[in-house]
Design an enzyme around this catalytic site. Sequence first.
Site, PDB file in Angstrom:
ATOM      1  N   THR A  52       0.830  -1.206   0.000  1.00 19.66           N
ATOM      2  CA  THR A  52       0.000   0.000   0.000  1.00 19.66           C
ATOM      3  C   THR A  52       0.866   1.259   0.000  1.00 19.66           C
ATOM      4  OG1 THR A  52      -1.735  -1.191   1.195  1.00 19.66           O
ATOM      5  CG2 THR A  52      -1.881   1.197   1.167  1.00 19.66           C
ATOM      6  N   ARG A 101      -2.493   5.393   6.940  1.00 14.70           N
ATOM      7  CA  ARG A 101      -2.845   4.085   7.501  1.00 14.70           C
ATOM      8  C   ARG A 101      -2.651   4.158   9.008  1.00 14.70           C
ATOM      9  NH1 ARG A 101      -1.192  -1.811   5.382  1.00 14.70           N
ATOM     10  NH2 ARG A 101      -3.009  -1.265   4.130  1.00 14.70           N
ATOM     11  N   HIS A 129     -10.751  -0.253   4.076  1.00 10.78           N
ATOM     12  CA  HIS A 129      -9.572  -0.134   3.207  1.00 10.78           C
ATOM     13  C   HIS A 129     -10.078   0.197   1.802  1.00 10.78           C
ATOM     14  CE1 HIS A 129      -5.619  -0.406   1.787  1.00 10.78           C
ATOM     15  NE2 HIS A 129      -5.254  -1.587   2.244  1.00 10.78           N
TER      16      HIS A 129
END
Length: 315
Positions: A52, A101, A129
Amino acid sequence: MRHLIDSLDLSVAETQEILDLADRIAADSAAYAHCADGKILATLFYEPSTRTRLSFETAMLNLGGRTLGFAGAEQCSATKGETVADTARVVSCYADIIAMRHPKEGAPLRASMYSRIPVINAGDGGHNHPTQTMIDLLTIRQRKGQLDHLKIGFCGDLKFGRTVHSLVNSLVRYPGNEFYFISPEELKVPEYLIEDTLKPAKAPYHEVSSLEETLPELDVLYMTRVQKERFFNEEDYIRLKDIYILDQEKLNLAKADMPVLHPLPRVDEIAPEVDADPRAAYFQQVLNGKFIRMALILSLLDLTDPVTGKKVFLC
């Protein structure tokens, strides 16, 4: 100004636009190489990540922009007691867009309330997410040609798997989809997902425990790892971590065109021998991650699509 905190922040029509833009970027990435010249992405990652974080950074670099940020809570002022709200205020002075995050549910939402620049939720605890959801939708559409009238199986950690929760929330908006939740009792899909999402949408669903018996029914299989970091008791993790392993023998029970998705990282839940099967779609998901995040950065920064000559309409 728009933020992306939840996949449902995008309407079905907006989701379609983002997927179409990602496909255009994939077809001609060079055309988008200078769209974000002079722009800066801040990656605020309070917990570990490989795909990510790196795909967000790669996306911005491929758009001509730059990146800054940190890759762990120990590397930022959170260790001194700084709040998420204050971090958002500070980073708004340095960057043009934030990808965050955080292990706590709701942290990116709180950041968006104080930020003067767009915030993208890159995963918050076991909650959501949304960028992974967009990647999953794009991969399913590429493999199946549609996002409706599909039988989708989710296997593994359905209790803590934020990718599962986000994807189910999005897929129920497409007609005719049917859901199979394959898990042990301890990791079954949360009750709130059934009561707040599936039942109101009148979406058919099945809670089952056998992967082998379910595989022949499925059009799409979404595997997940049992997440050690979400367990309080290591004995429970050890007992459950290898309960479902997809190998070639099991995959042979499935339809010839059933893609296997996985948000990665995997541990033991997909045997390496499956990688060579044309149904393995998880590394295609990784590549799609770059294109989706390029599309979202373009959209949230209200930049012009050089191929269509139009601004993406989100802002």
